[in-house]
Motif scaffolding. Structure first.
Motif, PDB file in Angstrom:
ATOM      1  N   UNK A 136       0.832  -1.207   0.000  1.00  0.00           N
ATOM      2  CA  UNK A 136       0.000   0.000   0.000  1.00  0.00           C
ATOM      3  C   UNK A 136       0.868   1.259   0.000  1.00  0.00           C
ATOM      4  N   UNK A 137       0.395   2.265  -0.720  1.00  0.00           N
ATOM      5  CA  UNK A 137       1.030   3.587  -0.805  1.00  0.00           C
ATOM      6  C   UNK A 137       2.416   3.564  -1.450  1.00  0.00           C
ATOM      7  N   UNK A 138       2.786   2.454  -2.050  1.00  0.00           N
ATOM      8  CA  UNK A 138       4.066   2.370  -2.748  1.00  0.00           C
ATOM      9  C   UNK A 138       3.861   2.588  -4.249  1.00  0.00           C
ATOM     10  N   UNK A 139       4.938   2.865  -4.983  1.00  0.00           N
ATOM     11  CA  UNK A 139       4.841   2.973  -6.443  1.00  0.00           C
ATOM     12  C   UNK A 139       4.562   1.592  -7.043  1.00  0.00           C
ATOM     13  N   UNK A 140       3.405   1.438  -7.659  1.00  0.00           N
ATOM     14  CA  UNK A 140       2.967   0.133  -8.161  1.00  0.00           C
ATOM     15  C   UNK A 140       2.786   0.197  -9.671  1.00  0.00           C
ATOM     16  N   UNK A 141       3.104  -0.888 -10.335  1.00  0.00           N
ATOM     17  CA  UNK A 141       2.862  -1.011 -11.763  1.00  0.00           C
ATOM     18  C   UNK A 141       1.891  -2.153 -12.043  1.00  0.00           C
ATOM     19  N   UNK A 142       1.217  -2.059 -13.166  1.00  0.00           N
ATOM     20  CA  UNK A 142       0.355  -3.141 -13.643  1.00  0.00           C
ATOM     21  C   UNK A 142       0.733  -3.409 -15.091  1.00  0.00           C
ATOM     22  N   UNK A 164       0.946   2.967 -12.124  1.00  0.00           N
ATOM     23  CA  UNK A 164       1.248   3.127 -13.554  1.00  0.00           C
ATOM     24  C   UNK A 164       0.780   1.884 -14.289  1.00  0.00           C
ATOM     25  N   UNK A 165       0.078   2.106 -15.383  1.00  0.00           N
ATOM     26  CA  UNK A 165      -0.347   1.002 -16.241  1.00  0.00           C
ATOM     27  C   UNK A 165       0.598   0.931 -17.434  1.00  0.00           C
ATOM     28  N   UNK A 166       1.315  -0.187 -17.529  1.00  0.00           N
ATOM     29  CA  UNK A 166       2.229  -0.403 -18.648  1.00  0.00           C
ATOM     30  C   UNK A 166       1.441  -1.035 -19.795  1.00  0.00           C
ATOM     31  N   UNK A 167       1.227  -0.240 -20.845  1.00  0.00           N
ATOM     32  CA  UNK A 167       0.402  -0.684 -21.969  1.00  0.00           C
ATOM     33  C   UNK A 167       0.986  -1.928 -22.624  1.00  0.00           C
ATOM     34  N   UNK A 168       2.319  -2.010 -22.676  1.00  0.00           N
ATOM     35  CA  UNK A 168       3.011  -3.172 -23.238  1.00  0.00           C
ATOM     36  C   UNK A 168       2.549  -3.422 -24.685  1.00  0.00           C
ATOM     37  N   UNK A 201      15.483  -7.332  -4.841  1.00  0.00           N
ATOM     38  CA  UNK A 201      14.152  -6.737  -4.789  1.00  0.00           C
ATOM     39  C   UNK A 201      13.869  -5.999  -6.085  1.00  0.00           C
ATOM     40  N   UNK A 202      12.620  -5.968  -6.460  1.00  0.00           N
ATOM     41  CA  UNK A 202      12.216  -5.298  -7.688  1.00  0.00           C
ATOM     42  C   UNK A 202      12.292  -3.785  -7.485  1.00  0.00           C
ATOM     43  N   UNK A 203      12.931  -3.104  -8.429  1.00  0.00           N
ATOM     44  CA  UNK A 203      13.070  -1.648  -8.307  1.00  0.00           C
ATOM     45  C   UNK A 203      12.473  -0.889  -9.490  1.00  0.00           C
ATOM     46  N   UNK A 204      12.156  -1.596 -10.576  1.00  0.00           N
ATOM     47  CA  UNK A 204      11.610  -0.874 -11.715  1.00  0.00           C
ATOM     48  C   UNK A 204      11.228  -1.779 -12.864  1.00  0.00           C
ATOM     49  N   UNK A 205      10.686  -1.147 -13.895  1.00  0.00           N
ATOM     50  CA  UNK A 205      10.293  -1.844 -15.121  1.00  0.00           C
ATOM     51  C   UNK A 205      11.041  -1.193 -16.269  1.00  0.00           C
ATOM     52  N   UNK A 213      11.303   2.688 -15.517  1.00  0.00           N
ATOM     53  CA  UNK A 213      10.310   3.339 -14.663  1.00  0.00           C
ATOM     54  C   UNK A 213      10.398   2.726 -13.271  1.00  0.00           C
ATOM     55  N   UNK A 214      10.782   3.513 -12.255  1.00  0.00           N
ATOM     56  CA  UNK A 214      10.900   2.963 -10.898  1.00  0.00           C
ATOM     57  C   UNK A 214       9.550   2.460 -10.378  1.00  0.00           C
TER      58      UNK A 214
END
Length: 302
Positions: A136-142, A164-168, A201-205, A213-214
């Motif tokens: 929760x409250x962290x930078x999240x991607x989908x 952030x939604x990664x359109x891919x 640990x995961x730090x970005x995409x 993108x962090x």
């Protein structure tokens, strides 16, 4: 070996069913291949009285509870169930049962993106109800790997303002764009190249165009596929286009004497839901056996 019920699969649904049937004084055999769906996760959540427990500890506790009843646990794999409910195991044993419960779950098919398999169940997540609170409250991607990922992003937004939604590789229209923008979900266009991992640990995409993108966690909607073991098909059970068995509210399939429960029936089930489905199936199976017992007793009396 003769028993009342063979339970195929020793996860939450299978163990819960075995517990209920064992307490109903039924002779039960649970056959488990030892490959639980949630093995990669460190903790499970949303299970009242078990919130935060590790999946391994949960299964160990369930197995321990069965020792006080007439339930046998066999670590093996059922390779076929023949007419008359004769279950053949990979190790060579044959189990003869009066009823069968299949609770083999599903497997999650993940995209071939570097880092996905390695981070699965850790900081690459699928269920916000299972893991959303922890990020929760962290930078999240989908990751936009399938059309319903848009709805997943809208759901994940409940846990963080920074989504952030990664359109891919998705191709989608303006309606989805409006919905995401309205909820403050940012879009990043471009194909995803890999997940960035530092110090375990995961730090970005990372994108194919070189951008990184962090992100602290990423959610994905995997494709849920029933295990290709052919057991239900061999028993003549109807399945839908996705291979999910057709069942009634108790898990009864279209083949008499055969039940199915857990993620095999609904991949969206959490651990607590699967356990409840196993319990409901067990009660229905015992009621069916009682009717059979009565019919036999009446026939003997006559």
């Amino acid at each position: 070996m003769d028993c009342d019920v063979v339970v195929v699969g020793g996860g939450a649904a299978g163990l819960s069913a075995a517990l209920v049937l064992g307490r109903a004084r039924r002779r039960v055999v649970v056959v488990d291949a030892g490959a639980p769906r949630h093995a990669a996760a460190a903790h499970m959540h949303g299970f009242l009285s078990r919130d935060g427990m590790s999946p391994g500890d949960f299964l160990a506790a369930g197995r321990a509870e069965l020792r006080g009843y007439d339930v046998e646990l066999i670590e093996d794999r059922v390779v076929a169930i023949e007419d008359g409910f004769r279950s053949r195991l990979a190790g060579g044993r044959v189990l003869q049962a009066r009823r069968v419960l299949v609770a083999t779950g599903v497997r999650d098919e993940l995209p071939e993106i570097p880092g996905v398999h390695e981070r699965w169940g850790r900081d690459l997540l699928h269920c916000p109800y299972c893991h959303g609170w922890e990020v929760r409250d962290q930078p999240i991607g989908v990751l936009g790997t399938r059309p319903d990922a848009v709805q997943h992003a809208l759901l994940v937004r409940q846990w963080s303002d920074d989504v952030i939604f990664f359109v891919h590789t998705l191709d989608w229209g303006s309606d989805e764009l409006v919905r995401l923008e309205a909820r403050g979900v940012r879009l990043v266009r471009g194909e995803v190249d890999r997940l960035v991992v530092e110090a375990d640990r995961l730090t970005g995409v990372a994108l194919v165009d070189g951008r990184v993108i962090p992100r602290a966690a990423v959610f994905i909607r995997p494709v849920n596929i029933p295990h290709d073991d052919g057991l239900l098909a061999g028993l003549g059970c109807d399945v839908d286009q996705a291979g999910i068995p057709v069942v009634d509210p108790t898990g009864r399939t279209t083949t008499a004497g055969v039940w199915a429960a857990g993620n095999l029936v609904d991949p969206r089930f959490q651990v607590i839901t699967s356990a409840g489905a196993g319990s409901a199936a067990a009660i229905a199976i015992n009621a069916d056996l009682v009717q059979d017992d009565v019919a036999r007793a009446v026939a003997d009396l006559r």
